[in-house]
Write an enzyme that holds these catalytic residues in place. Structure first.
Site, PDB file in Angstrom:
ATOM      1  N   ASP A   1      64.659  61.342  39.999  1.00 39.96           N
ATOM      2  CA  ASP A   1      65.145  59.966  39.929  1.00 39.96           C
ATOM      3  C   ASP A   1      64.431  59.225  38.804  1.00 39.96           C
ATOM      4  O   ASP A   1      63.201  59.147  38.790  1.00 39.96           O
ATOM      5  CB  ASP A   1      64.880  59.274  41.270  1.00 39.96           C
ATOM      6  CG  ASP A   1      65.149  57.780  41.234  1.00 39.96           C
ATOM      7  OD1 ASP A   1      65.906  57.321  40.353  1.00 39.96           O
ATOM      8  OD2 ASP A   1      64.607  57.067  42.096  1.00 39.96           O
TER       9      ASP A   1
ATOM     10  N   SER B   1      65.904  52.277  47.673  1.00 39.67           N
ATOM     11  CA  SER B   1      66.161  51.509  46.458  1.00 39.67           C
ATOM     12  C   SER B   1      65.657  50.066  46.600  1.00 39.67           C
ATOM     13  O   SER B   1      64.492  49.853  46.920  1.00 39.67           O
ATOM     14  CB  SER B   1      67.659  51.569  46.121  1.00 39.67           C
ATOM     15  OG  SER B   1      67.904  51.142  44.809  1.00 39.67           O
TER      16      SER B   1
ATOM     17  N   HIS C   1      68.363  59.548  43.073  1.00 37.16           N
ATOM     18  CA  HIS C   1      68.341  58.186  43.615  1.00 37.16           C
ATOM     19  C   HIS C   1      69.651  57.945  44.383  1.00 37.16           C
ATOM     20  O   HIS C   1      70.692  57.719  43.766  1.00 37.16           O
ATOM     21  CB  HIS C   1      68.221  57.174  42.469  1.00 37.16           C
ATOM     22  CG  HIS C   1      67.944  55.777  42.911  1.00 37.16           C
ATOM     23  ND1 HIS C   1      66.669  55.305  43.067  1.00 37.16           N
ATOM     24  CD2 HIS C   1      68.752  54.743  43.242  1.00 37.16           C
ATOM     25  CE1 HIS C   1      66.709  54.040  43.454  1.00 37.16           C
ATOM     26  NE2 HIS C   1      67.970  53.675  43.567  1.00 37.16           N
TER      27      HIS C   1
END
Length: 407
Positions: free
Chosen positions: A328, A106, A384
């Protein structure tokens, strides 16, 4: 490996318990009042020694001694991790010869390439400590604010959330730019509102999972009762069966709040007595000016893109693994592929499936530039971030990559 959790401001404990660490919540034997841990059979510690680092100050159990020290940014955070690493290796010199990798997911996609670049620079100028850096691992990485954001609408179209007509009109009227929109471009604004309506109830972290509103309500009630008074308060109303009925992955995160704030856990982790009244939170989202006795984080995003850092690293003797959960929509794989392609590296192993237990686990492509190699991998069904959803596949991916084997 040093592992940083994204955010910025999310605790490394989140990555440890929910993604790649040696322990995980034992949901079958847990209540929200008393979470239990179990061994994670797919922990990345099976193939690497990992330091999970709470950073910057204000994340997880990390703290600062002055309010000003909570004020930070991408560049400062990078230097703090670099200095931490140097100090840690000086105190543990037996690890100096070990191959070192930096890993994150991330928002870590912003700071990790900068840290890796700093390590190589430090080695070249001879700062007194040679760090045996070998490469970096990035999952679902934020890399370029514009590319990442602008890939969301093409991704939504590919996944069938937007009709061909809506996608075509939005793209033509916004000229493919959905982040920095001219407010006077009324047609673009209109179609972006249409897009928002189509996507507002889609869970961005994993597009196939249910969209839930329950987490904030539960968390608010949890904090209003006082996490530190768990021994005195019955929380049977939030027992596991009811959370499972909701079908919301976010509800599982509440277990980490109650576990990390238990008195016996904090004592076992040797949390500084001075900060015993500060509640642990999975992600510190305060992002406001620090106040006394409050572990708050003020973070400025100073580096909108780290593509240039990847480009510089492509001239080093360096190995990179970049992976994306293909479901994601926070950082869609399309944007990640786009910045990787912009590096103009040589394709040495073209797009193909890779397998775990004879099943397609995703798709991979390998690039090279002299002594630099970059492997990009999608994780089929991953969100994610990918290891939370596909732990077995992700461990297999890392194990093969570290061994310099083909995926």
């Amino acid at each position: 490996m040093i592992w940083l959790t994204g955010g910025p401001g999310c605790s490394a404990l989140s990555g440890l318990l929910y993604e790649i660490g040696p322990f995980m919540i034992d949901y079958a034997n847990s209540t929200l009042e008393k979470p239990m841990l179990q061994i994670n059979p797919h922990s990345w510690t099976k193939v690497a020694n990992i330091i999970f680092l709470d950073q910057p100050a204000g994340s997880g159990f990390s703290y600062a001694k002055t309010p000003e020290a909570y004020i930070t940014n991408d560049t400062l955070s990078t230097m703090q991790v670099y200095h931490f690493l140097r100090k840690w290796l000086l105190e543990h010199p037996k690890f100096l010869n070990n191959p070192l990798y930096l890993g994150s997911d991330s928002y870590g996609g912003i700071v990790v390439p900068m840290i890796v670049q700093e390590i190589y620079n430090g080695n070249e100028v001879g700062e007194g400590l040679h760090i045996n850096i070998k490469g970096y691992v990035l999952g679902n990485p934020s890399t370029d604010a514009s590319l990442d954001y602008n890939s969301k609408i093409p991704f939504a179209h590919r996944m069938g959330f937007l009709s061909d007509a809506i996608y075509k009109s939005t793209k033509e009227n916004c000229h493919g730019e959905y982040l920095n929109v001219d407010p006077n471009n009324s047609l673009c604004v209109h179609y972006l509102q249409v897009v928002d309506k189509c996507l507002e109830r889609i869970r961005k972290a994993h597009i196939l999972e249910p969209y839930c509103d329950t987490l904030n309500t539960l968390k608010s009630d949890l904090f209003s009762r006082g996490l530190r008074s768990l021994d005195k308060t019955s929380m049977d109303i939030w027992s596991l069966p009811q959370l499972q009925i909701q079908g919301c992955r976010e509800d599982n995160y509440l277990y980490s709040y109650t576990w990390a704030n238990r008195k016996d856990v904090r004592e076992a982790l040797d949390i500084h007595e001075e900060y015993k009244e500060i509640e642990w939170v999975r992600c510190n989202e305060t992002l406001r000016s620090p106040n006394d006795h409050k572990k708050v984080l003020s973070y400025t995003h100073t580096v909108p893109s780290t593509v240039a850092y990847h480009r510089h690293l492509a001239d080093r003797n360096c190995q990179a693994l970049v992976y994306s959960g293909d479901h994601d929509m926070v950082v869609p794989y399309l944007g990640t592929l786009k910045w990787i392609e912009s590096l103009n590296l040589l394709v040495v192993d073209d797009w193909r499936p890779w397998f775990v237990d004879e099943q397609v686990a995703g798709y991979t492509i390998k690039y090279s530039n002299h002594n630099y190699n970059l492997t990009f991998t999608t994780v089929k069904g991953g969100g994610h971030t990918a290891p939370e959803y596909k732990p077995k596949e992700c461990l297999s991916m890392l194990k093969r990559w570290l061994a310099n084997e083909d995926l």
